[in-house]
Write a protein that holds these residues in place. Sequence first.
Motif, PDB file in Angstrom:
ATOM      1  N   VAL A   7       0.859  -1.189   0.000  1.00 18.99           N
ATOM      2  CA  VAL A   7       0.000   0.000   0.000  1.00 18.99           C
ATOM      3  C   VAL A   7       0.892   1.235   0.000  1.00 18.99           C
ATOM      4  CG1 VAL A   7      -1.885   1.241   1.130  1.00 18.99           C
ATOM      5  CG2 VAL A   7      -1.709  -1.238   1.390  1.00 18.99           C
ATOM      6  N   LEU A  20      -3.766   1.087  -3.010  1.00 19.26           N
ATOM      7  CA  LEU A  20      -3.471  -0.345  -3.013  1.00 19.26           C
ATOM      8  C   LEU A  20      -2.441  -0.624  -4.107  1.00 19.26           C
ATOM      9  CD1 LEU A  20      -7.104  -1.791  -2.662  1.00 19.26           C
ATOM     10  CD2 LEU A  20      -5.536  -1.005  -0.870  1.00 19.26           C
ATOM     11  N   ASN A  21      -1.428  -1.444  -3.783  1.00 14.44           N
ATOM     12  CA  ASN A  21      -0.285  -1.553  -4.692  1.00 14.44           C
ATOM     13  C   ASN A  21       0.175  -3.002  -4.874  1.00 14.44           C
ATOM     14  OD1 ASN A  21       1.758  -0.462  -6.386  1.00 14.44           O
ATOM     15  ND2 ASN A  21       3.229  -0.549  -4.696  1.00 14.44           N
ATOM     16  N   ASN A  27      -4.538  -6.433  -6.878  1.00 16.40           N
ATOM     17  CA  ASN A  27      -4.613  -5.864  -5.527  1.00 16.40           C
ATOM     18  C   ASN A  27      -5.369  -6.783  -4.567  1.00 16.40           C
ATOM     19  OD1 ASN A  27      -3.212  -3.299  -6.081  1.00 16.40           O
ATOM     20  ND2 ASN A  27      -4.981  -2.894  -7.392  1.00 16.40           N
ATOM     21  N   ILE A  29      -6.230  -9.134  -1.511  1.00 17.12           N
ATOM     22  CA  ILE A  29      -5.979  -8.878  -0.094  1.00 17.12           C
ATOM     23  C   ILE A  29      -5.221 -10.034   0.533  1.00 17.12           C
ATOM     24  CG2 ILE A  29      -7.082  -8.496   2.146  1.00 17.12           C
ATOM     25  CD1 ILE A  29      -9.475  -7.297   0.574  1.00 17.12           C
ATOM     26  N   LEU A  33      -0.896  -6.656   2.931  1.00 17.53           N
ATOM     27  CA  LEU A  33      -1.708  -5.519   2.493  1.00 17.53           C
ATOM     28  C   LEU A  33      -2.655  -5.050   3.591  1.00 17.53           C
ATOM     29  CD1 LEU A  33      -3.313  -4.899  -0.926  1.00 17.53           C
ATOM     30  CD2 LEU A  33      -4.808  -4.860   1.077  1.00 17.53           C
ATOM     31  N   ILE A  37      -2.890  -1.494   5.731  1.00 19.64           N
ATOM     32  CA  ILE A  37      -4.080  -0.648   5.735  1.00 19.64           C
ATOM     33  C   ILE A  37      -4.482  -0.294   7.167  1.00 19.64           C
ATOM     34  CG2 ILE A  37      -6.548  -0.575   5.219  1.00 19.64           C
ATOM     35  CD1 ILE A  37      -6.023  -2.137   2.705  1.00 19.64           C
ATOM     36  N   ALA A  57      -6.351   2.633  -6.174  1.00 16.84           N
ATOM     37  CA  ALA A  57      -5.483   1.478  -6.409  1.00 16.84           C
ATOM     38  C   ALA A  57      -4.678   1.676  -7.677  1.00 16.84           C
ATOM     39  CB  ALA A  57      -6.321   0.198  -6.518  1.00 16.84           C
ATOM     40  N   CYS A  63      -9.688  -3.868  -6.666  1.00 19.11           N
ATOM     41  CA  CYS A  63      -9.337  -4.957  -5.751  1.00 19.11           C
ATOM     42  C   CYS A  63     -10.236  -6.144  -6.049  1.00 19.11           C
ATOM     43  CB  CYS A  63      -9.500  -4.518  -4.292  1.00 19.11           C
ATOM     44  SG  CYS A  63      -9.179  -5.826  -3.091  1.00 19.11           S
TER      45      CYS A  63
END
Length: 260
Positions: A7, A20-21, A27, A29, A33, A37, A57, A63
Amino acid sequence: MNRPFPVEFRIEDSIAHVTLNRPEVGNAINAALVNEIVRIARICDSDKSVRVVLLTANGKMFCVGGDLTLFSSMGDQAEVQLKELADQLHKAISIFARMDAPLVIAVNGMAAGGGFSLCLTGDYVVAAESAKFTMAYTSAGLSPDGSSTYFLPRLVGIRKAQELMLLNRTLSAQEAAQWGLIALAVPDEKLNDEALAVCRSLVQGPRHAQSAVKRLLFCSLQNGLEEQMELEGHEISRAAASPEGREGIAAFIEKRRPRF
């Protein structure tokens, strides 16, 4: 070789940019990540220089939800590890929902599963016209998480929530706007400009009143009429006595723009 942060985060001109990266996996989860967050959400909640949070994102998707490849590798530990992952995601969502700063979400592409759930938590959500929204949980044999069973019925009603969750209907950005899931769908190339314009407008607004709006709306469906009106009275009287309230009232009387 250093691995990129899952992120990206920076604060600029009172706007917290959260991106989001993990674009190579949509992206998805995972623990790295979601833990990041949570850390960022705590900063946004406690740092008084943050007036608005912008969540978006990198890549072609917003995502795709939980990292199913990761889930399949958990084996006998799936129940314990998925509960830990869900708990962290829920912690971040709770902080974002209750912090003073408005949360603006710019949906740049597909939002599925937990990604869709994350979109539901925004105070203002704008999406690129190419974006799509689908719950997708039951198609993978899973039940929804990420606050979706709380927010979705409140936004679209129980029947449409059932349709989205049981049949996994995919909505276009325009349909999401028509259903009331997002505020606006814009051409892809205008998404960032539109989201930043909203953020800059919020930065110029009254922080106390904005946070009061969040608090009042968050509890409105749980309260009876008199209880909710009592909270409204409490909040508006506090706002009127605050420096922002006094400035806003004076500006209205003097027919000028307020300086919050």
